[in-house]
Write a protein that holds these residues in place. Structure first.
Motif, PDB file in Angstrom:
ATOM      1  N   VAL A 181     -61.912 -57.948 -15.230  1.00  0.00           N
ATOM      2  CA  VAL A 181     -62.106 -57.800 -16.668  1.00  0.00           C
ATOM      3  C   VAL A 181     -60.774 -58.015 -17.385  1.00  0.00           C
ATOM      4  N   PHE A 182     -59.710 -57.463 -16.827  1.00  0.00           N
ATOM      5  CA  PHE A 182     -58.361 -57.770 -17.315  1.00  0.00           C
ATOM      6  C   PHE A 182     -57.375 -57.428 -16.216  1.00  0.00           C
ATOM      7  N   GLY A 183     -56.195 -57.986 -16.346  1.00  0.00           N
ATOM      8  CA  GLY A 183     -55.125 -57.753 -15.376  1.00  0.00           C
ATOM      9  C   GLY A 183     -54.101 -58.855 -15.487  1.00  0.00           C
ATOM     10  N   GLY A 184     -52.856 -58.533 -15.184  1.00  0.00           N
ATOM     11  CA  GLY A 184     -51.793 -59.516 -15.304  1.00  0.00           C
ATOM     12  C   GLY A 184     -51.112 -59.401 -16.653  1.00  0.00           C
ATOM     13  N   ALA A 185     -50.641 -60.517 -17.166  1.00  0.00           N
ATOM     14  CA  ALA A 185     -49.850 -60.517 -18.399  1.00  0.00           C
ATOM     15  C   ALA A 185     -50.622 -59.963 -19.594  1.00  0.00           C
ATOM     16  N   ASP A 186     -51.938 -60.174 -19.644  1.00  0.00           N
ATOM     17  CA  ASP A 186     -52.704 -59.703 -20.801  1.00  0.00           C
ATOM     18  C   ASP A 186     -52.869 -58.190 -20.824  1.00  0.00           C
ATOM     19  N   ALA A 187     -52.504 -57.512 -19.749  1.00  0.00           N
ATOM     20  CA  ALA A 187     -52.672 -56.056 -19.684  1.00  0.00           C
ATOM     21  C   ALA A 187     -51.646 -55.309 -20.537  1.00  0.00           C
ATOM     22  N   ARG A 188     -50.556 -55.977 -20.921  1.00  0.00           N
ATOM     23  CA  ARG A 188     -49.511 -55.290 -21.707  1.00  0.00           C
ATOM     24  C   ARG A 188     -50.079 -54.603 -22.936  1.00  0.00           C
ATOM     25  N   GLN A 189     -51.006 -55.250 -23.611  1.00  0.00           N
ATOM     26  CA  GLN A 189     -51.560 -54.667 -24.836  1.00  0.00           C
ATOM     27  C   GLN A 189     -52.536 -53.526 -24.546  1.00  0.00           C
ATOM     28  N   LEU A 190     -52.886 -53.307 -23.277  1.00  0.00           N
ATOM     29  CA  LEU A 190     -53.848 -52.277 -22.910  1.00  0.00           C
ATOM     30  C   LEU A 190     -53.198 -51.086 -22.208  1.00  0.00           C
ATOM     31  N   ASP A 191     -51.869 -51.076 -22.120  1.00  0.00           N
ATOM     32  CA  ASP A 191     -51.139 -50.006 -21.450  1.00  0.00           C
ATOM     33  C   ASP A 191     -51.640 -48.649 -21.954  1.00  0.00           C
ATOM     34  N   PRO A 192     -51.949 -47.702 -21.074  1.00  0.00           N
ATOM     35  CA  PRO A 192     -51.507 -47.581 -19.695  1.00  0.00           C
ATOM     36  C   PRO A 192     -52.419 -48.260 -18.663  1.00  0.00           C
ATOM     37  N   PHE A 193     -53.410 -49.001 -19.106  1.00  0.00           N
ATOM     38  CA  PHE A 193     -54.302 -49.645 -18.140  1.00  0.00           C
ATOM     39  C   PHE A 193     -53.738 -51.004 -17.767  1.00  0.00           C
ATOM     40  N   LEU A 194     -53.597 -51.241 -16.464  1.00  0.00           N
ATOM     41  CA  LEU A 194     -52.984 -52.466 -15.974  1.00  0.00           C
ATOM     42  C   LEU A 194     -54.008 -53.486 -15.488  1.00  0.00           C
ATOM     43  N   MET A 195     -55.119 -52.998 -14.945  1.00  0.00           N
ATOM     44  CA  MET A 195     -56.117 -53.904 -14.388  1.00  0.00           C
ATOM     45  C   MET A 195     -57.458 -53.182 -14.303  1.00  0.00           C
ATOM     46  N   LEU A 196     -58.541 -53.946 -14.477  1.00  0.00           N
ATOM     47  CA  LEU A 196     -59.889 -53.432 -14.295  1.00  0.00           C
ATOM     48  C   LEU A 196     -60.700 -54.475 -13.551  1.00  0.00           C
TER      49      LEU A 196
END
Length: 191
Positions: free
Chosen positions: A27-42
């Motif tokens: 669903v997300f992970g990698g460079a695009d996760a910065r805007q979702l911090d503290p979540f890094l990957m789903l």
């Protein structure tokens, strides 16, 4: 009175493979996760085909974050270099704190390896606060029976409280990052 918030983003999971060829939806992970911090990957994994998951996630290192696995169907076996071991079953949660560093594996449980069947669950990576990046690694496992469940006053909403709180019920898992991770089941007519 209702309060409305602006939707900032929506995601459509993309097919991916990780570990030893495990097919999943990222669903997300990698460079695009910065805007979702503290979540890094789903990631969501789910298949009736053993070939999609049988390779599992052999021994590999992590550091500086936590992994949370929530199984819906099937079983996954966690083992790490500290001697922690848990067979995660349907409705169970494992919360691994990598902290200063841990080497672990997550492999299909013995019955999935032997007979195949459905393996379905989610894994989310949670960033540790800077002050906890080098904390001692740890492992928490809760079977479904030990995870608190909250119910709305009208009985139309049931919440599995993995992290955080709902309807006055607090999670049994300890977290370094104050987040809410919950599984909500809402019956018709609930609001």
């Amino acid at each position: 009175m209702s309060t409305y918030r602006t939707l900032l983003d929506s995601r459509v999971g993309q097919p991916a493979a990780d570990g030893d060829g495990v097919r999943l939806t990222r669903v997300f992970g990698g460079a695009d996760a910065r805007q979702l911090d503290p979540f890094l990957m789903l990631d969501e994994f789910g298949s009736d085909e053993a070939a999609d998951y049988i390779g599992g996630f052999p021994s590999h290192p992590h550091r500086g974050f936590e992994t949370v696995t929530y199984m819906l169907e099937g079983r996954m076996l966690h083992e790490d270099h500290l001697g922690n071991r848990g067979l995660l079953g349907p409705g169970g949660v494992q919360w691994m704190t990598a902290g200063a560093g841990i080497v672990h594996s997550e492999m299909p449980g013995p019955s999935l390896q032997r007979d195949g069947g459905r393996a379905h669950g989610f894994q989310i990576w949670v960033n540790l606060p800077a002050k906890n990046k080098r904390t001692a690694p740890g492992y928490q496992y809760l079977p479904k029976a030990d995870i608190p469940v909250a119910t709305s006053p009208d009985g139309l909403i049931e919440v599995t409280v993995i992290a955080g709180a709902a309807f006055g019920v607090r999670a049994a898992i300890g977290t370094h990052t104050p987040i809410w991770l919950q599984d909500w089941r809402v019956k018709p007519g609930a609001s």
